[in-house]
Structures are given as C-alpha cells and as structure tokens.
Design a protein around this motif. Structure first.
Motif, PDB file in Angstrom:
ATOM      1  N   ASN A 246     -56.855  33.222 -21.033  1.00 15.33           N
ATOM      2  CA  ASN A 246     -58.300  33.483 -21.016  1.00 15.33           C
ATOM      3  C   ASN A 246     -58.696  34.700 -21.846  1.00 15.33           C
ATOM      4  N   ASP A 247     -57.829  35.124 -22.760  1.00 15.32           N
ATOM      5  CA  ASP A 247     -58.148  36.266 -23.623  1.00 15.32           C
ATOM      6  C   ASP A 247     -57.529  36.030 -25.004  1.00 15.32           C
ATOM      7  N   THR A 248     -57.979  34.982 -25.664  1.00 20.31           N
ATOM      8  CA  THR A 248     -57.420  34.606 -26.960  1.00 20.31           C
ATOM      9  C   THR A 248     -57.611  35.695 -27.999  1.00 20.31           C
ATOM     10  N   GLN A 249     -58.709  36.416 -27.914  1.00 17.97           N
ATOM     11  CA  GLN A 249     -58.966  37.472 -28.881  1.00 17.97           C
ATOM     12  C   GLN A 249     -57.867  38.529 -28.830  1.00 17.97           C
ATOM     13  N   ALA A 250     -57.429  38.877 -27.618  1.00 14.30           N
ATOM     14  CA  ALA A 250     -56.357  39.865 -27.475  1.00 14.30           C
ATOM     15  C   ALA A 250     -55.054  39.341 -28.066  1.00 14.30           C
ATOM     16  N   LEU A 251     -54.791  38.043 -27.899  1.00 18.37           N
ATOM     17  CA  LEU A 251     -53.592  37.432 -28.474  1.00 18.37           C
ATOM     18  C   LEU A 251     -53.604  37.558 -29.989  1.00 18.37           C
ATOM     19  N   VAL A 252     -54.724  37.227 -30.599  1.00 21.68           N
ATOM     20  CA  VAL A 252     -54.838  37.266 -32.057  1.00 21.68           C
ATOM     21  C   VAL A 252     -54.742  38.693 -32.582  1.00 21.68           C
ATOM     22  N   GLN A 253     -55.264  39.638 -31.838  1.00 20.62           N
ATOM     23  CA  GLN A 253     -55.340  41.013 -32.317  1.00 20.62           C
ATOM     24  C   GLN A 253     -54.097  41.844 -32.021  1.00 20.62           C
ATOM     25  N   ASP A 254     -53.222  41.367 -31.156  1.00 19.50           N
ATOM     26  CA  ASP A 254     -52.040  42.159 -30.804  1.00 19.50           C
ATOM     27  C   ASP A 254     -51.023  42.115 -31.945  1.00 19.50           C
ATOM     28  N   PRO A 255     -50.724  43.238 -32.572  1.00 24.39           N
ATOM     29  CA  PRO A 255     -49.798  43.240 -33.716  1.00 24.39           C
ATOM     30  C   PRO A 255     -48.377  42.838 -33.346  1.00 24.39           C
ATOM     31  N   GLN A 256     -47.997  42.991 -32.068  1.00 33.01           N
ATOM     32  CA  GLN A 256     -46.647  42.607 -31.661  1.00 33.01           C
ATOM     33  C   GLN A 256     -46.420  41.100 -31.812  1.00 33.01           C
ATOM     34  N   VAL A 257     -47.469  40.319 -31.590  1.00 29.17           N
ATOM     35  CA  VAL A 257     -47.338  38.863 -31.655  1.00 29.17           C
ATOM     36  C   VAL A 257     -47.098  38.413 -33.094  1.00 29.17           C
ATOM     37  N   ALA A 258     -47.937  38.880 -34.005  1.00 31.65           N
ATOM     38  CA  ALA A 258     -47.760  38.521 -35.409  1.00 31.65           C
ATOM     39  C   ALA A 258     -46.444  39.070 -35.947  1.00 31.65           C
ATOM     40  N   SER A 259     -46.064  40.248 -35.481  1.00 29.90           N
ATOM     41  CA  SER A 259     -44.842  40.883 -35.967  1.00 29.90           C
ATOM     42  C   SER A 259     -43.599  40.083 -35.599  1.00 29.90           C
TER      43      SER A 259
END
Length: 216
Positions: A109-122
C-alpha cells in the motif's frame, strides 16, 4: 517465546506437506494473540531463516511479526532495517523468491516508497550486473518501471547486456519482458501478456500513484 513451543511440535515437519503452512501459522497466530509472547518472536524467525533461508513459512511468519507485534512499532518503524536484512538475503541467494516477495510486502500500500527507495533499485542493478540468477531482479525492475521508475543509464545498460545487441535503445519494459520470456519459460505467456499490456499498465500506475520523473 511461546510460539516457538508450538513450532517445536512441528519442527520435523517444517518442510512437510503433512502439516500445512496455514495450520502452523494459524496456531502460532492464536498463541501470540491469545497468550502473548511477542518478545522473542522476531529472533526466533531469524533462527529459522538462518537454518534455511529458503523457508518461505519463516518469511511469512516474520512478516506477520513485523506488521503485528505491539513491541516493534509497526511496518513504518521497521521498514528500513527489514529492507537492509532482506537485501542481504537476496544478495546471498538471488534465485530465492521468498525474500523478493517479502521485499514487496514491506511496501504494501505504499508503491511510491518502493519506487523511491534506492536500496531496491541498487539490489536489482547488482544482480543484473552479475548476470546470474536474475529472473526475480528483472521481475522487480519491471514492477518499478510500471510504477513510473526512471532507470539510470547503468540499469539500462545492465538490462541491454542481458539481451541481444539489437535491443540497445529499445523500450526498456518490452526488453525486460522479452528477456523474461526466454529465461523464465514456465511463465512465458505471463511475461508476454505483461509486455503487451505495458503501455496500459504504466498509464494506470501513474494515474493511481501520481508518480512522475522518479529516478534512483
């Protein structure tokens, strides 16, 4: 550690279909909610995962504890440390789908946080660059892209490096889906559907989440 008493009863059955995950989970949940015993539950989940990092039931129980324990402050308070822990597990075994699912759950329920978290993309970039066991990294990247994520040149090059030379400069979502169709043949039809639906999915996600111009 009251729930551990229940789990110990089924210790030899943790990987057996004779005692389903739902049976174990429901009993543990009942014990925790009815009798308490939250104090050591997260540590116990860590012991289970240390014994077997592929234990999906332990990942599910960990999520229940993190989101429901009255002692931990909720998902918001635990997210950063849990993401770090999960990323470490992914780096150790990127082919293990359980921590990838857990990572998504941390942003429920917080997709924006998923997209913005640099750890995920990293972590996606690291796995893609290694060019080994990258199916789940591509799947996560696809979800990010469909929610407005603007990939760096490094990520683009890592994806193009997994495809044929003619993919350079092509639409990244379609390239990701095309690669997944080849490396994940059991779900080839699903990835083909995602590729065909990509424009509509991206438009809907942007409408729902209000995400534009995001880059990690």
């Amino acid at each position: 550690m009251l729930s551990s008493i229940v789990v110990e009863v089924f210790w030899c059955e943790l990987k057996s279909y004779r005692v389903s995950y739902f049976t174990r989970a429901n009993m543990v949940i009942w014990v925790l909610q009815a009798l308490g015993g939250w104090k050591d539950e997260l540590a116990y989940c860590e012991l289970l995962l240390k014994d077997d990092i592929f234990n999906n039931s332990a990942w599910n129980q960990r999520y229940f504890v993190v989101t429901r324990s009255p002692l931990l402050g909720g998902l918001g308070a635990m997210r950063e440390s849990e993401v770090t822990c999960t990323v470490n597990a992914i780096m150790e075994h990127p082919e293990n789908e359980s921590p990838w699912r857990y990572l998504r759950g941390l942003y429920r329920n917080d997709t924006q946080a998923l997209v913005q978290d640099p750890q995920v993309a990293s972590v996606c970039l690291k796995i893609l660059t290694a060019k080994n066991n990258y199916v789940h990294a591509l799947s996560m990247l696809l979800d990010l892209l469909c929610h407005g994520f603007q990939p760096s040149l490094e990520i683009r090059n890592a994806v193009y490096g997994l495809s044929d030379s003619g993919a350079q400069g092509s639409d990244l979502v379609k390239v990701v889906c095309s690669i997944l169709e080849l490396v994940d043949p059991m779900r080839a039809n699903y990835w083909k559907w995602r590729r065909n639906m990509a424009p509509a999915q991206a438009a809907q996600c942007l409408k729902d989440d209000g995400l534009t111009g995001l880059s990690l």
